[in-house]
Design an enzyme around this catalytic site. Sequence first.
Site, PDB file in Angstrom:
ATOM      1  N   HIS A 114       0.809  -1.222   0.000  1.00 38.36           N
ATOM      2  CA  HIS A 114       0.000   0.000   0.000  1.00 38.36           C
ATOM      3  C   HIS A 114       0.839   1.268   0.000  1.00 38.36           C
ATOM      4  CE1 HIS A 114      -2.811  -3.037   1.622  1.00 38.36           C
ATOM      5  NE2 HIS A 114      -3.751  -2.294   1.075  1.00 38.36           N
TER       6      HIS A 114
ATOM      7  N   ARG B 169       2.016 -17.665  -4.627  1.00 40.39           N
ATOM      8  CA  ARG B 169       1.157 -16.513  -4.910  1.00 40.39           C
ATOM      9  C   ARG B 169       0.130 -16.419  -3.797  1.00 40.39           C
ATOM     10  NH1 ARG B 169      -0.657 -11.944  -5.171  1.00 40.39           N
ATOM     11  NH2 ARG B 169      -1.846 -11.124  -6.944  1.00 40.39           N
TER      12      ARG B 169
ATOM     13  N   CYS C  85       0.429 -18.108 -12.441  1.00 37.28           N
ATOM     14  CA  CYS C  85      -0.238 -16.848 -12.136  1.00 37.28           C
ATOM     15  C   CYS C  85      -0.581 -16.151 -13.443  1.00 37.28           C
ATOM     16  CB  CYS C  85       0.672 -15.967 -11.291  1.00 37.28           C
ATOM     17  SG  CYS C  85      -0.057 -14.362 -10.899  1.00 37.28           S
TER      18      CYS C  85
END
Length: 545
Positions: free
Chosen positions: A147, A223, A271
């Site tokens: 973030h 992942r 992925c």
Amino acid sequence: MSNWKFRLQSAYATVTKGCRHAPHKPRDPRGISHSRLYHAKTFFTPLSRARAPQILVASSAAVAGIAALILSASSQRKALAESEPPQRLIRLHEIHQHNSTSDSYWVYHGTSVYDITEWVPNHPGGEVILRAVGGNIEPYWNIFTIHQKQEVYDILEQYLIGQIDPRDLVEGKAPMDDVDDPFKADPQRSDTLVVRSERPCNAETPEDQLGTFITPSNQHYVRNHLWVPDVKDGDNHRLVVELTDGTEKEYSVAEIRNNFKHHTITATLQCSGNRRAHMTAEARATSGLQWDIGAISNTQWTGVRLRDILHDAGLSVDMLPEDAKHVQFVGAEAYGASVPAIKAVDRYGDVLLVFEMNGKPLMRDHGFPLRLLCPGHVAARSVKWLNRIVVSDEESWSQWQRRDYKCFGPNQGSKVDWDEATSIQETPVQSAITSITNISKNRLANSELAKVYGLEEDAVKVAGYAMSGGGRDIVRVDVSPDDGKTWQQACLIDDESKGSKAWSWKRWEIAFAKHDVAKHVVVKAIDESYNCQPESYEATYNFKV
């Protein structure tokens, strides 16, 4: 690897010899064109003494005019400031009331307060954000370090509603909440994995393991969207199956393992963002983890057929009800996804509820004690730490199904209509170069490739993987030693794979005379439906995936 360096100049996989690239230059994080970031300037040209008197009056008028403009602008700013309402001051106890039990969700960052109620449904991490509401969001951002970037701060600023009341500040700062670190129980991982993010852990299979047919379990790429659930008693972990009429049936992992027939298949998981870094480098900036070629692994999986579990729970798997369009899956850490019901119950689709990988219990990073395996589809649909299955007429409502893992046109940016796009399911055809090696002339006698390609001088061996989704087999791999001018067919390695269809990657290799190898070596794969790997990243550009 000698002096060749990997580079993906297109959707074909390529290798570049002795070439380095300037790093990608990101656009300004505020989305402002650079011309607007500079102050406007007025330039004055010195005048000769002979002409100076002639323009003295004009110059004086100009100065007066500039002064008037400055005064006018100052007055406008003052009037605007007086017209803006003062920022609301909010006490900490009021913020605390807007927690996960409230109808509206507030957080604070620094001394600013934000109402993020409208953002919660759009949060890429799903409802895990509710851990932070009612308090300081910064400690969570220190844990979820993904973030800590400008685009996230810009999103937060859209929801500003006020400032913390100075009476609740200590030396001008808001109190820092103590929060429980959800990653503290994450498992230990191999040091050889190529880490792309630590919290949550996302890591690639190391390059030297991409050349093996079966990836060792501890080298399988990782992942994770969130933390790894710490399941103490795997046998008693519960799975609930819900049908379209609302009826439910519950199973323990021990019951699943002991009461249903076991099946083992060899399948590649990848992925959907694998090789995203290449698209960023060769087309435009993309959003998400910048994977190289290693977000892919091939494993032997053992479990029971999802079809058998659904049948036992009461679903008519041979004649699906009209309202059984999708099968949704939920993991213990909150991740969710779904696949079409017709895939879930396909007797040749090999969709499994898995409890073993490579002959041993699942590793924690890979779903212990129970995960879904949906071969031929992007790995985002193979939900780990599975605890709930829902047969429904709709796709999963999770963030990862509705507002992630979708494709858009190359002209479309991040402001797209997610509801209009179809969720990614089957994996497209693709290939990648994993190694390039010099073979000296005196070693050619023992090289099978030298015999196949009639080489009698110093050579270069190129190797890699190819795969396609939907169980479609790879039938040809074309390799060009000179950036697509000429092509040769690679040797496909005949590895033993288990399953109803071709769920595994196909390894390939080829050799060229060294003097024939130019700056770029290019590879493209073709599957049994004659789908061909696209040539250009720009033509297939997708801002997210």
